[in-house]
Design an enzyme around this catalytic site. Structure first.
Site, short mmCIF file in Angstrom:
data_model
loop_
_atom_site.label_atom_id
_atom_site.label_comp_id
_atom_site.label_asym_id
_atom_site.label_seq_id
_atom_site.Cartn_x
_atom_site.Cartn_y
_atom_site.Cartn_z
CG HIS A 159 5.69 -8.81 39.54
ND1 HIS A 159 6.65 -8.44 40.46
CD2 HIS A 159 4.84 -9.63 40.20
CE1 HIS A 159 6.40 -9.03 41.62
NE2 HIS A 159 5.31 -9.76 41.49
CG ASP A 207 11.11 -3.31 32.56
OD1 ASP A 207 10.46 -4.19 33.14
OD2 ASP A 207 12.33 -3.39 32.32
P1 ADQ Z 1 12.25 -8.60 35.03
O1 ADQ Z 1 11.68 -8.38 33.68
O2 ADQ Z 1 12.99 -9.85 35.22
O3 ADQ Z 1 11.13 -8.47 36.17
P2 ADQ Z 1 13.89 -6.53 36.49
O4 ADQ Z 1 12.93 -5.73 37.28
O5 ADQ Z 1 15.01 -5.71 35.94
O6 ADQ Z 1 13.23 -7.30 35.27
O7 ADQ Z 1 14.47 -7.65 37.45
C1 ADQ Z 1 15.50 -8.49 37.04
C2 ADQ Z 1 16.26 -9.00 38.26
O8 ADQ Z 1 17.13 -10.02 37.81
C3 ADQ Z 1 17.11 -7.92 38.92
O9 ADQ Z 1 17.11 -8.08 40.30
C4 ADQ Z 1 18.52 -8.19 38.32
O10 ADQ Z 1 19.59 -7.85 39.15
C5 ADQ Z 1 18.47 -9.68 38.09
N1 ADQ Z 1 19.35 -9.98 36.95
C6 ADQ Z 1 19.22 -9.57 35.68
N2 ADQ Z 1 20.27 -10.03 34.93
C7 ADQ Z 1 21.06 -10.74 35.75
C8 ADQ Z 1 22.29 -11.44 35.61
N3 ADQ Z 1 22.94 -11.50 34.45
N4 ADQ Z 1 22.80 -12.06 36.68
C9 ADQ Z 1 22.17 -11.99 37.86
N5 ADQ Z 1 21.01 -11.34 38.08
C10 ADQ Z 1 20.46 -10.72 37.04
C11 ADQ Z 1 9.71 -8.31 36.20
C12 ADQ Z 1 9.16 -7.09 35.45
C13 ADQ Z 1 9.86 -5.83 35.95
C14 ADQ Z 1 9.68 -5.70 37.46
C15 ADQ Z 1 10.06 -6.99 38.17
C16 ADQ Z 1 9.72 -6.95 39.65
O11 ADQ Z 1 9.34 -7.25 34.05
O12 ADQ Z 1 9.32 -4.68 35.31
O13 ADQ Z 1 10.50 -4.65 37.94
O14 ADQ Z 1 9.40 -8.11 37.60
O15 ADQ Z 1 8.40 -6.57 39.87
#
Ligand code: ADQ
Length: 463
Positions: free
Chosen positions: A156, A364
Site C-alpha cells: 500500500h 504517499d
Molecule cells: P493511509 O496512509 O492511512 O493509507 P490514506 O490513503 O489517505 O492514507 O487513507 C486514509 C483513510 O483514513 C481514508 O479513507 C480517510 O478518509 C480515513 N481518515 C483519515 N483521517 C480520518 C479522520 N480524521 N476520521 C475518519 N477517517 C479518516 C495507506 C497508504 C496510502 C494508501 C492507502 C490505501 O499510506 O498511500 O492510499 O494505504 O492503499
C-alpha cells in the site's frame, strides 16, 4: 471458485459495515463475500505467552480469524521494524530510520508466527492475498511450512528507488521475500519501476515488459494496481450529508468564510507542517484572504508510541499557535486543528463544504483522502483539489492543482488559485477526475488483483 484468504495487520470488525467501515475494508469484504473466505490478522490484543488457537468469528460466508501478540513482539515487529524502519524507508526518509537487529528478528518471528497459525486454516486451492509492509516475509514463511498455494502481495505504500532501498540493512532478503509471491502488486508505475530497477541492478534476475520476474530462484508477476475508492457510495454519502446537522453546524460556524480542508492520520509522511507553513504564506502573500478563509486540519493521532510521531505532534501544536496568534482576530481563528477521527458521513459532508482540499504528502502510496475529497464535491459547484506530485493519486488525477509539497510558496499560490478559480474551470477539472474515479474503484481494484492472482503464472523451478 477458489476461496480467498486475506491477511492484513488489522482485520475489519466482523460487524462493521456500510458507512462506518472504511472504503478498503468494504472492498475487501465484498471480494471475500464473492468467493467465500477467510480474513486473518492481529486481534489488537497484547498478551504474554503463547498466542494459542486463532480466535474465529463467522459473518456470512466469511471467517474472521485473529491472534494476539506479546508486548515484546508488538514492540519489535510493529513499533520498531514496521513503523520505525520500513515506513520511513519506503517514504524516502532515510534520516528517520532506526535499525536494530533485535527488531528485525522480532519482525521475522512475528511473520513466522502468522504463518504457523494461518497454515492449519488453509485449504489446498485457497488464493492467499497478503497486505502491506508488515508482511514482506510471510510468503517465504508459509512456503517454509510447505504451503504451495498461489500467494499475492499488495504494497500500500511506495517502494523506493534502489538508491534508497539499498540503505536498508539486509535489503536483498526483503526483495527475495517479495519474489516468493506469485503476484506482487504496487500502487503506481513508479513503484513497479523501483522493483524492476532493483531486480536488474542488484540481482542476476530479469523482469520482462509483461511484468514476469525471474529472480532468487523464483518466478512470478509484478504489476501496478492503483487502488480506488467506493466512488458512488462516497458521492451518495456526501449528498446525504450536505443537509445533516453536523454539516449545517460547520457551515454556520464559518460565518460566510471559505473552507480549506486537510484530513490525514497524524503522520510525518503527510507533510502537515509544510501545509501549515503554506497557509501562513497564503495569508502573508495574499492579505485579501485574511478573515475570509479558514483552514481546518483534521489529524487523528496515529502510532503515538513512536517517538517521531510525538515530535511531529509538538511541532504542529507550535504551528497552529503561531499562525492563530499572529493572524487571528477576536472573531476568527485562521486554523482549526482537531486530533480526532470522524464517521465517514461527517467527513463526506465536511469535504463537500470545503472550497479547497489540501492533500500535500511528502510521499504517499496513493492517498485515498484526495479521491474522497473529489468524490464528495457538489457537481454544480465543485471545490478544487491541491495535490502533491508525490502522492500516487497525482498519476490518476493530473487535473488537480499539482504542487511540490516541499515548496510552501507554491502551495500557497495554488490555494490562492483554487480560491479564485472560475466555476467553469472547476467543473471541467472535476468532471475529468470524477470520470477516472468512477472507472477505477475499490471494487474494480479488488477484482483485477484477485483475477490476476487466480491466473498468475508460477514456476518454482524457474531461474
Ligand atoms: P493511509 O496512509 O492511512 O493509507 P490514506 O490513503 O489517505 O492514507 O487513507 C486514509 C483513510 O483514513 C481514508 O479513507 C480517510 O478518509 C480515513 N481518515 C483519515 N483521517 C480520518 C479522520 N480524521 N476520521 C475518519 N477517517 C479518516 C495507506 C497508504 C496510502 C494508501 C492507502 C490505501 O499510506 O498511500 O492510499 O494505504 O492503499
Amino acid at each position: 471458485m477458489a476461496r480467498l484468504v486475506i491477511v492484513s495487520n488489522r482485520t475489519a470488525a466482523p460487524r462493521d459495515r456500510g458507512a462506518r467501515a472504511g472504503g478498503l475494508a468494504v472492498g475487501l469484504r465484498e471480494a471475500l463475500q464473492k468467493r467465500g473466505g477467510l480474513w486473518f490478522g492481529w486481534s489488537g490484543e497484547l498478551r504474554e505467552g503463547d498466542a494459542g488457537e486463532p480466535k474465529t468469528q463467522e459473518a456470512g460466508n466469511i471467517l474472521f480469524a485473529t491472534i494476539p501478540l506479546t508486548p515484546a513482539d508488538h514492540d519489535d515487529f510493529y513499533v520498531h521494524y514496521a513503523n520505525g524502519t520500513l515506513w520511513p524507508l519506503c517514504h524516502y526518509r532515510l534520516g528517520l530510520i532506526e535499525f536494530r537487529r533485535s527488531a528485525y528478528e522480532g519482525y521475522l518471528r512475528v511473520n513466522r508466527l502468522f504463518a504457523e497459525k494461518l497454515a492449519p486454516l488453509l485449504r489446498p486451492d485457497d488464493l492467499i492475498w497478503i497486505h502491506d509492509y508488515h508482511f514482506f516475509p510471510l510468503a517465504s514463511a508459509l512456503r517454509a511450512l510447505g504451503v504451495t498455494n498461489r500467494m499475492g502481495f499488495f504494497l500500500h505504500i511506495p517502494l523506493p528507488a534502489p538508491e534508497v532501498l539499498t540503505a536498508l540493512p539486509r535489503h536483498r532478503r526483503l526483495i527475495a521475500d517479495l519474489c516468493a509471491y506469485d503476484l506482487v502488486g504496487f500502487q503506481t508505475g513508479d513503484d513497479l519501476q523501483s522493483f524492476t530497477s532493483y531486480i536488474e541492478r542488484e540481482t542476476a534476475g530479469t523482469l520482462d515488459p509483461r511484468g514476469t520476474f525471474r529472480a532468487f530462484g523464483r518466478c512470478g508477476e509484478a504489476a501496478a494496481f492503483p487502488i480506488g475508492i467506493d466512488t458512488a457510495t462516497f458521492a451518495e454519502l456526501s449528498e446525504q450529508a450536505a443537509d445533516s446537522a453536523q454539516t449545517r453546524r460547520l457551515h454556520e460556524s464559518l460565518a460566510g468564510r471559505r473552507l480549506v480542508i486537510g484530513v490525514d492520520r497524524l503522520d510525518y509522511s503527510k507533510g502537515i507542517p509544510q501545509r501549515m507553513e503554506a497557509f501562513q504564506t497564503l495569508l502573508e502573500a495574499y492579505p485579501e484572504h485574511r478573515g475570509r478563509v479558514t483552514y481546518m486540519q483534521i489529524a487523528p493521532i496515529s502510532r503515538g508510541e513512536v517517538e517521531e510521531y510525538q515530535a511531529l505532534r509538538r511541532d504542529l501544536e507550535g504551528w497552529v499557535g503561531r499562525i492563530n496568534g499572529r493572524f487571528g482576530e477576536y472573531d476568527w481563528a485562521p486554523v482549526r486543528y482537531l486530533n480526532k477521527a470522524f464517521p465517514r458521513q461527517a467527513l463526506a459532508g465536511f469535504f463537500r463544504q470545503a472550497a479547497v482540499g489540501l492533500v500535500t504528502p511528502l510521499r504517499d502510496g496513493m492517498n485515498l483522502v484526495a479521491k474522497e475529497y473529489v468524490a464528495a464535491q457538489d457537481p454544480a459547484d465543485p471545490g478544487v483539489l491541491v495535490l502533491s506530485r508525490f502522492a500516487g493519486a497525482a498519476r490518476a488525477m493530473p487535473q488537480a492543482l499539482i504542487v511540490n509539497p516541499f515548496d510552501v510558496e507554491e502551495i500557497g499560490d495554488a490555494v490562492h488559485l483554487a480560491l479564485t478559480m472560475p466555476l467553469a474551470e472547476r467543473r471541467a477539472r472535476w468532471n475529468e477526475m470524477m470520470a477516472e474515479l468512477r472507472r477505477n474503484t475499490i471494487q474494480s481494484w479488488c477484482e483485477s488483483f484477485v483475477e490476476r492472482l487466480a491466473g498468475a503464472d508460477t514456476d518454482e523451478q524457474a531461474a
